[in-house]
Design a protein around this motif. Structure first.
Motif, PDB file in Angstrom:
ATOM      1  N   PHE A 377     149.971 114.780 -23.896  1.00 54.39           N
ATOM      2  CA  PHE A 377     148.985 115.627 -24.880  1.00 54.39           C
ATOM      3  C   PHE A 377     148.073 114.737 -25.642  1.00 54.39           C
ATOM      4  O   PHE A 377     148.444 113.891 -26.776  1.00 54.39           O
ATOM      5  CB  PHE A 377     149.580 116.565 -25.787  1.00 54.39           C
ATOM      6  CG  PHE A 377     150.566 117.587 -25.025  1.00 54.39           C
ATOM      7  CD1 PHE A 377     149.818 118.760 -25.276  1.00 54.39           C
ATOM      8  CD2 PHE A 377     151.496 117.205 -24.370  1.00 54.39           C
ATOM      9  CE1 PHE A 377     150.276 119.919 -24.469  1.00 54.39           C
ATOM     10  CE2 PHE A 377     152.022 118.661 -23.839  1.00 54.39           C
ATOM     11  CZ  PHE A 377     151.441 119.895 -24.101  1.00 54.39           C
ATOM     12  N   SER A 379     144.287 113.057 -27.384  1.00 56.43           N
ATOM     13  CA  SER A 379     143.330 113.376 -28.187  1.00 56.43           C
ATOM     14  C   SER A 379     142.683 112.173 -28.822  1.00 56.43           C
ATOM     15  O   SER A 379     143.393 111.062 -29.497  1.00 56.43           O
ATOM     16  CB  SER A 379     143.984 114.501 -29.347  1.00 56.43           C
ATOM     17  OG  SER A 379     142.755 114.684 -30.053  1.00 56.43           O
ATOM     18  N   ARG A 384     136.725 112.698 -32.586  1.00 53.75           N
ATOM     19  CA  ARG A 384     136.803 114.035 -33.014  1.00 53.75           C
ATOM     20  C   ARG A 384     136.214 114.051 -34.588  1.00 53.75           C
ATOM     21  O   ARG A 384     135.402 114.869 -35.064  1.00 53.75           O
ATOM     22  CB  ARG A 384     138.098 114.786 -32.889  1.00 53.75           C
ATOM     23  CG  ARG A 384     138.195 116.122 -33.549  1.00 53.75           C
ATOM     24  CD  ARG A 384     139.386 116.550 -33.944  1.00 53.75           C
ATOM     25  NE  ARG A 384     140.370 116.675 -32.753  1.00 53.75           N
ATOM     26  CZ  ARG A 384     140.744 117.869 -32.012  1.00 53.75           C
ATOM     27  NH1 ARG A 384     139.977 118.958 -32.147  1.00 53.75           N
ATOM     28  NH2 ARG A 384     141.401 117.725 -30.974  1.00 53.75           N
ATOM     29  N   SER A 393     140.060 115.342 -25.036  1.00 52.50           N
ATOM     30  CA  SER A 393     141.182 116.340 -25.622  1.00 52.50           C
ATOM     31  C   SER A 393     141.857 116.956 -24.379  1.00 52.50           C
ATOM     32  O   SER A 393     141.154 117.328 -23.448  1.00 52.50           O
ATOM     33  CB  SER A 393     140.491 117.304 -26.492  1.00 52.50           C
ATOM     34  OG  SER A 393     141.350 118.478 -26.705  1.00 52.50           O
ATOM     35  N   THR A 395     143.500 119.517 -24.345  1.00 48.31           N
ATOM     36  CA  THR A 395     143.119 121.022 -24.673  1.00 48.31           C
ATOM     37  C   THR A 395     141.818 121.605 -23.789  1.00 48.31           C
ATOM     38  O   THR A 395     141.533 122.470 -23.235  1.00 48.31           O
ATOM     39  CB  THR A 395     143.116 121.655 -26.109  1.00 48.31           C
ATOM     40  OG1 THR A 395     144.508 121.352 -26.596  1.00 48.31           O
ATOM     41  CG2 THR A 395     142.821 123.388 -26.043  1.00 48.31           C
ATOM     42  N   SER A 424     150.035 114.350 -29.010  1.00 45.62           N
ATOM     43  CA  SER A 424     149.615 115.045 -30.101  1.00 45.62           C
ATOM     44  C   SER A 424     150.070 116.355 -30.514  1.00 45.62           C
ATOM     45  O   SER A 424     150.155 117.246 -29.599  1.00 45.62           O
ATOM     46  CB  SER A 424     147.927 115.263 -29.864  1.00 45.62           C
ATOM     47  OG  SER A 424     147.654 116.101 -31.053  1.00 45.62           O
ATOM     48  N   TYR A 426     148.969 118.506 -32.798  1.00 44.64           N
ATOM     49  CA  TYR A 426     147.639 119.247 -32.728  1.00 44.64           C
ATOM     50  C   TYR A 426     147.234 119.908 -31.243  1.00 44.64           C
ATOM     51  O   TYR A 426     146.873 120.955 -31.355  1.00 44.64           O
ATOM     52  CB  TYR A 426     146.501 118.410 -33.190  1.00 44.64           C
ATOM     53  CG  TYR A 426     145.300 119.144 -33.428  1.00 44.64           C
ATOM     54  CD1 TYR A 426     145.082 119.980 -34.519  1.00 44.64           C
ATOM     55  CD2 TYR A 426     144.265 119.036 -32.639  1.00 44.64           C
ATOM     56  CE1 TYR A 426     143.946 120.528 -34.766  1.00 44.64           C
ATOM     57  CE2 TYR A 426     142.916 119.792 -32.724  1.00 44.64           C
ATOM     58  CZ  TYR A 426     142.849 120.463 -34.012  1.00 44.64           C
ATOM     59  OH  TYR A 426     141.688 121.252 -33.893  1.00 44.64           O
ATOM     60  N   GLU A 427     147.268 119.058 -30.278  1.00 39.95           N
ATOM     61  CA  GLU A 427     146.817 119.406 -28.900  1.00 39.95           C
ATOM     62  C   GLU A 427     148.054 120.404 -28.393  1.00 39.95           C
ATOM     63  O   GLU A 427     147.463 121.346 -27.670  1.00 39.95           O
ATOM     64  CB  GLU A 427     146.659 118.204 -28.057  1.00 39.95           C
ATOM     65  CG  GLU A 427     145.729 117.215 -28.279  1.00 39.95           C
ATOM     66  CD  GLU A 427     144.327 118.040 -28.050  1.00 39.95           C
ATOM     67  OE1 GLU A 427     144.224 118.865 -27.267  1.00 39.95           O
ATOM     68  OE2 GLU A 427     143.188 117.507 -28.752  1.00 39.95           O
ATOM     69  N   GLU A 430     146.792 123.581 -30.059  1.00 38.83           N
ATOM     70  CA  GLU A 430     145.632 123.906 -29.224  1.00 38.83           C
ATOM     71  C   GLU A 430     145.789 124.505 -27.989  1.00 38.83           C
ATOM     72  O   GLU A 430     145.269 125.376 -27.328  1.00 38.83           O
ATOM     73  CB  GLU A 430     144.657 122.996 -29.352  1.00 38.83           C
ATOM     74  CG  GLU A 430     144.362 122.676 -30.972  1.00 38.83           C
ATOM     75  CD  GLU A 430     143.551 123.945 -31.408  1.00 38.83           C
ATOM     76  OE1 GLU A 430     142.237 124.028 -31.094  1.00 38.83           O
ATOM     77  OE2 GLU A 430     143.971 124.630 -32.435  1.00 38.83           O
ATOM     78  N   LEU A 431     146.709 123.739 -27.073  1.00 36.37           N
ATOM     79  CA  LEU A 431     146.733 124.175 -25.685  1.00 36.37           C
ATOM     80  C   LEU A 431     147.498 125.478 -25.649  1.00 36.37           C
ATOM     81  O   LEU A 431     147.270 126.375 -24.787  1.00 36.37           O
ATOM     82  CB  LEU A 431     147.594 123.081 -24.832  1.00 36.37           C
ATOM     83  CG  LEU A 431     147.493 123.068 -23.572  1.00 36.37           C
ATOM     84  CD1 LEU A 431     146.087 122.591 -22.764  1.00 36.37           C
ATOM     85  CD2 LEU A 431     148.372 122.367 -22.793  1.00 36.37           C
ATOM     86  N   THR A 737     138.786 125.949 -27.829  1.00 39.64           N
ATOM     87  CA  THR A 737     138.292 124.428 -27.960  1.00 39.64           C
ATOM     88  C   THR A 737     137.558 124.007 -29.288  1.00 39.64           C
ATOM     89  O   THR A 737     137.545 125.255 -30.062  1.00 39.64           O
ATOM     90  CB  THR A 737     137.129 123.927 -26.692  1.00 39.64           C
ATOM     91  OG1 THR A 737     136.039 124.927 -27.061  1.00 39.64           O
ATOM     92  CG2 THR A 737     137.577 124.265 -25.658  1.00 39.64           C
TER      93      THR A 737
END
Length: 765
Positions: A377, A379, A384, A393, A395, A424, A426-427, A430-431, A737
Motif C-alpha cells: 500500500f 503513497s 500529495r 498512490s 488507490t 500506508s 490511509y491507502e 481509501e482502497l 480518488t
C-alpha cells in the motif's frame, strides 16, 4: 517484521540496492570502507540519537515502557540475538564476561556512554574474523566423510559453545557441511577448496568493512525491537530507502546494483530510466568508478561497500554522474568505458499494482476474471501534500486498473494481497472505498485509549460486482485492514491462509528535528515507532489472530516461524466496541456450496494435488533440525530427493505444458553455492522462471469466483443476499480518488501537556 540479524546485514552487502536520490553534499562526503580501524568508537551524534529515541519511546510509544534495568536486560538479549543468533561466534566464557552489561544498557543511553555496546560489537568483529580464518585453515587438509557426525542446522535454542575447543568442533562441522554440499553437487576437491576459501575470505572482508554506524544501528535495533516487534530505528540511508519504497519513485539513474566479489554489478535496469535510455549500460556491467558532474574526478570504487557506491551514484534530478564501466561481455579485464548520465525521477513499477485477466471455462461456460496484484500500500505523501495531481498512490492505480478490467468485460475481480506486508494506513482506507459505497473501514486506538473511526465518505464504487481477496501468511498490517473490512461488510470472499496478525500502526519520526542545534546539520536518522493499534469495524483486532479466510487453503508450515505470534513481545489480542456499520451482503449464503465445489474440484485436480505434495515435501525438509555429515548417507538422501523432484518435474510438464516446466534440472537440487557465487545469468533465469511458473492458488481462487458468479446468475434471491446492497447499486462509475492536495491523517499522541511529533507518514507497515 523488522528483526535483522547482523549476518543478514552482511549478506545484504552483496544483494540488491537501488541507486536513488541523495544530496550532492552527502555524495561528496562518501568514503570507502575497505577496512575499518578497530576498535570502533561511538561518536557524539550517535549518543544524541540514542537519547532522543529513548525520550520518544518512553513517553509516546503506544505501550510506553521505562528504559530501566528490566528493559536493559531485554535489549541485551536481543543485541546478542542480532549479533550471534545461531550461537556460532561467542562462547559461554565470552558471555560470562559480557554479563556485566546485562543491566547497564539503560545507563549507556541515558548517560550518552555507548562504550559497552561498542565493546561487544568490536569483540564480535574479532571473533567473526577469527572463526572464518579458522574455517579457511581447515580447507588445507580436507575432510573424511566416513563418519557418524551430524550437524545441527537449527541452533535457535542451542547453548553457546562451552569453550574454544567446543567452538572449534562446531566450526569443523559447519565447514565440513559446506564442503559436503559442494561435493554432492559434483565439484572436485580443488574446486571446493577454491570456492570455500573465496567465500570465507569475502566474509572476512565484509566484516572488516563494518563501522561505527553498523554498530550503532545494530544496538538501536535491539532497543527499538525490544519495545515491540515493529518499532525500529533507521539510520539516514535506511530512512531514505523507506521513503523511496513508500512513494515508488526516486531521483537517480534507474539501475539496481548488486555486489559481486570486489565489484559493483548492474543487476537490473528500470524501464525508461536514464541508464536504460542511454543504451550504453547493460545488465551484468561492472562499475569501476564514479565521477560527479561533467568533469569531476572519477573515484575508484573497486572493493567498496555496495551502499557507499550507491551513495556516490545517487543524486538530484538533472545533475550529471559519470560511470566508468566494463561491459558485461568483456569480463573484469575488459576495456573500460565512460558513460555520462543525467539523473531523473524514476518510477519503480515493480512494486506497483498490476492487472491481468484469467479466463475460466467449466461446463461449457467461459467467464473472464480480473486479477489485481498489489504488492504493497504505497503513497507519495510528499507529492500529495504539495498538490501534485500525479502523485503515486495505490488507490489511484487500482481504480485505474479496475476501469480497464471493466472495459475488458470481466465478471469478477480478485485482489491478490499475498505477501503484501502493508504500507500506508490511509491507502488501505481509501482502497476499501473503491469496493463499498461508504462507511467505516477501520478503528484506530491511541495510547490514551481514544478511538477514532476512519472510513470512506465518498458514495459510489469503482467495482460493485463479485469480489475475492487472496491472502496468505505474508499478508500483513494495512493488507489485513482491507481484508478485514471486506469480510466484515460481507463485500467479498476472503480466500487463502490465515494472515500475519499485525494490528499496530507506526509513524516515522525524523530525529534531526529534535537536535539542540539544527544549524549543525545533524544526521540522526529516523524512528519508526508504534503509536496506535487498529481494530476491525466489528470490534475485533487483527493483532496476533490475523484474518481467517472464508475458504481456507493448506499452509506450508511457515506459521511456526513467521507471523506476529512468533514474537515474544507482541501485543496481546483485544477487542473494542463495534463501529456503526451494517454488512452489505452475507457471504454465508453461498459459502457451503462454494466450499463443496472447491473440494470436489481440487480432489480431481492434478495441479492442486501436486501443490499439496510439494508442500508436504517442503514441510518435511524444513522440519529437520540436524543433518548427517556422512557422504554415503547424504548421497542416498540426495538421490531420494532427486527422485521425488524428478517426479514433480514430470507432473509439472504434464500439467503445465509450457516453458515453466522446462527449468534446468540441475537447479532443482542444492548446488552448494551462495547466491552471490552463482552467475548473474542463472540468477535472472531462476527469477524469470519463478514469474512464469503456474500459480494453482490464484487459478483456484479465480475458479471459486467463477463458481460464485454461476450461483448468482442462477438464483436472483441468492444474488440479492451476496452482492453488495442487494445487487441494486450496479457498477458505479464513481472512483474514490483524491486528486490535488489533501490533509494527511495524523498519528499525533498527546499524553498530558506534551505532544509527540506529528508524523510525516502514518503507516500500518
Amino acid at each position: 517484521m523488522t528483526f535483522r540479524p547482523l549476518l543478514v546485514l552482511l549478506m545484504a552487502l552483496s544483494v540488491t540496492v537501488t541507486a536513488s536520490a541523495q544530496s550532492a553534499a552527502d555524495m561528496g562526503a562518501a568514503k570507502p570502507r575497505k577496512v575499518s580501524e578497530l576498535p570502533l568508537q561511538p561518536n557524539g551524534s550517535e549518543a544524541d540519537a540514542a537519547l532522543i529515541s529513548a525520550h520518544l519511546l518512553t513517553r509516546f510509544h503506544y505501550d510506553a515502557q521505562p528504559l530501566d534495568d528490566a528493559m536493559s536486560q531485554k535489549i541485551y538479549a536481543l543485541y546478542f540475538k542480532l549479533l550471534d543468533g545461531e550461537k556460532v561466534f561467542f562462547t559461554q566464557e565470552d558471555m560470562a564476561k559480557f554479563a556485566q552489561y546485562r543491566d547497564k544498557f539503560d545507563d549507556a543511553i541515558w548517560n550518552k556512554d555507548l562504550s559497552g555496546p561498542f565493546t561487544i560489537f568490536n569483540q564480535y568483529i574479532l571473533r567473526a574474523i577469527d572463526r572464518m580464518t579458522y574455517a579457511r585453515s581447515l580447507l588445507k587438509q580436507g575432510f573424511d566423510f566416513n563418519t557418524t557426525d551430524t550437524y545441527n542446522i537449527d541452533r535457535k535454542n542451542a547453548d553457546w559453545p562451552k569453550d574454544k575447543a567446543e567452538l572449534d568442533d562446531l566450526w569443523r562441522k559447519r565447514t565440513m557441511n559446506d564442503w559436503l554440499r559442494l561435493k554432492l553437487a559434483g565439484k572436485s576437491d580443488d574446486e571446493i577448496r577454491k570456492t570455500l576459501d573465496k567465500r570465507y575470505s569475502s566474509y572476512i572482508d565484509r566484516v572488516k568493512q563494518l563501522d561505527s554506524e553498523d554498530a550503532f544501528q545494530t544496538f538501536m535495533t535491539a532497543y527499538a525491537n525490544s519495545t515491540d516487534p515493529h518499532t525500529d530505528y533507521m539510520g539516514p540511508r535506511a530512512a531514505e530507502n523507506f521513503d523511496i519504497t513508500m512513494k515508488l519513485s526516486l531521483e537517480g539513474i534507474g539501475a539496481v546494483l548488486q555486489a559481486r566479489d570486489d565489484y559493483t554489478q548492474i543487476r537490473e535496469l528500470v524501464p525508461a530510466g536514464p541508464a536504460a535510455k542511454s543504451g550504453k549500460i547493460h545488465v551484468g556491467d561492472l562499475v569501476l568508478g564514479v565521477g560527479q558532474g561533467a568533469t569531476g574526478p572519477v573515484t575508484d570504487v573497486v572493493g567498496w561497500r555496495l551502499d557507499d557506491v550507491v551513495n556516490l551514484i545517487r543524486g538530484k534530478k538533472d545533475t550529471t554522474v559519470r560511470l566508468e564501466i566494463v561491459p558485461a561481455d568483456q569480463g573484469q579485464d575488459g576495456k573500460h568505458e565512460m558513460v555520462t548520465l543525467v539523473r531523473q525521477k524514476v518510477a519503480i513499477e515493480e512494486q506497483a499494482a498490476k492487472k491481468k485477466v484469467i479466463e475460466i471455462t467449466d461446463g461449457g461456460v467461459s467467464r473472464k476474471i480480473g486479477v489485481i496484484e498489489l504488492p504493497m500500500f504505497y503513497s507519495d505523501f510528499g507529492a500529495r501534500s504539495e498538490g501534485d495531481k500525479n502523485f503515486k498512490s495505490a488507490t489511484r492505480d487500482v481504480a485505474k486498473l479496475l476501469g480497464e478490467l471493466k472495459a475488458e468485460g470481466v465478471q469478477g475481480v480478485v485482489v491478490d494481497l499475498r505477501n503484501n506486508g502493508g504500507g500506508s494506513l490511509y491507502e488501505a482506507n481509501e482502497l476499501t472505498g473503491l469496493f463499498i459505497d461508504k462507511g467505516p473501514v477501520v478503528q484506530v486506538r491511541d495510547a490514551r485509549g481514544q478511538v477514532q473511526v476512519q472510513g470512506d465518505d465518498d458514495p459510489g464504487m469503482s467495482w460493485s460486482g463479485p469480489l475475492a481477496v487472496l491472502v496468505n501468511r505474508g499478508t500483513a498490517s494495512a493488507s489485513e485492514i482491507f481484508s478485514a473490512a471486506i469480510q466484515d461488510y460481507g463485500r467479498g470472499l476472503i480466500i487463502g491462509t490465515p494472515t500475519f496478525g499485525k494490528g499496530t500502526v507506526q509513524t516515522l519520526i525524523d530525529l534531526d528535528k529534535f537536535a539542540s542545534d539544527p544549524s549543525s546539520n545533524p544526521n540522526y536518522g529516523a524512528l519508526k515507532m508504534t503509536v496506535q493499534e487498529f481494530f476491525r469495524i466489528n470490534g475485533g483486532s487483527t493483532q496476533l489472530r490475523g484474518v481467517t479466510p472464508d475458504i481456507l487453503y493448506p499452509t506450508n508450515g511457515d506459521e511456526k516461524d513467521f507471523g506476529e505470534s512468533t514474537y515474544d513481545n507482541a501485543l496481546p489480542w483485544t477487542q473494542i466496541a463495534p463501529a456503526d456499520y451494517k454488512p452489505v451482503a452475507d457471504m454465508k449464503a453461498y459459502l457451503p456450496q462454494l466450499q463443496q465445489m472447491h473440494e470436489a474440484r481440487d480432489t480431481k485436480s492434478p495441479a492442486w494435488q501436486l501443490m499439496l505434495d510439494e508442500i508436504a515435501e517442503y514441510k518435511k525438509l524444513s522440519d529437520r533440525t540436524s543433518i548427517s555429515l556422512n557422504y554415503d548417507q547424504r548421497q542416498a538422501e540426495r538421490k531420494q530427493l532427486d527422485t521425488i523432484q524428478a517426479d514433480f518435474r514430470a507432473r509439472h510438464k504434464t500439467i503445465d505444458g509450457n516453458d515453466a516446466a522446462e527449468a534446468d534440472e540441475d537447479s532443482q537440487l542444492d548446488d552448494g553455492l551462495n547466491p552471490s557465487e552463482r552467475s548473474l545469468k542463472s540468477e535472472l533465469k531462476e527469477q524469470a522462471d519463478a514469474k512464469k511458473a503456474p500459480d494453482p492458488q490464484l487459478q483456484e481462487t479465480a475458479h471459486i469466483l467463477f463458481d460464485a458468479i454461476g450461483l448468482i446468475n442462477a438464483n436472483p434471491k441468492l444474488a440479492a443476499e451476496v452482492l453488495p446492497y442487494g445487487g441494486k447499486q450496479g457498477d458505479s462509475q464513481s472512483v474514490a480518488t483524491t486528486d490535488g492536495p489533501a490533509s494527511l491523517p495524523s498519528a499525533t499522541v498527546e499524553p498530558g501537556a506534551s505532544s509527540a511529533p506529528a508524523p510525516a507518514t502514518s503507516t500500518a507497515h
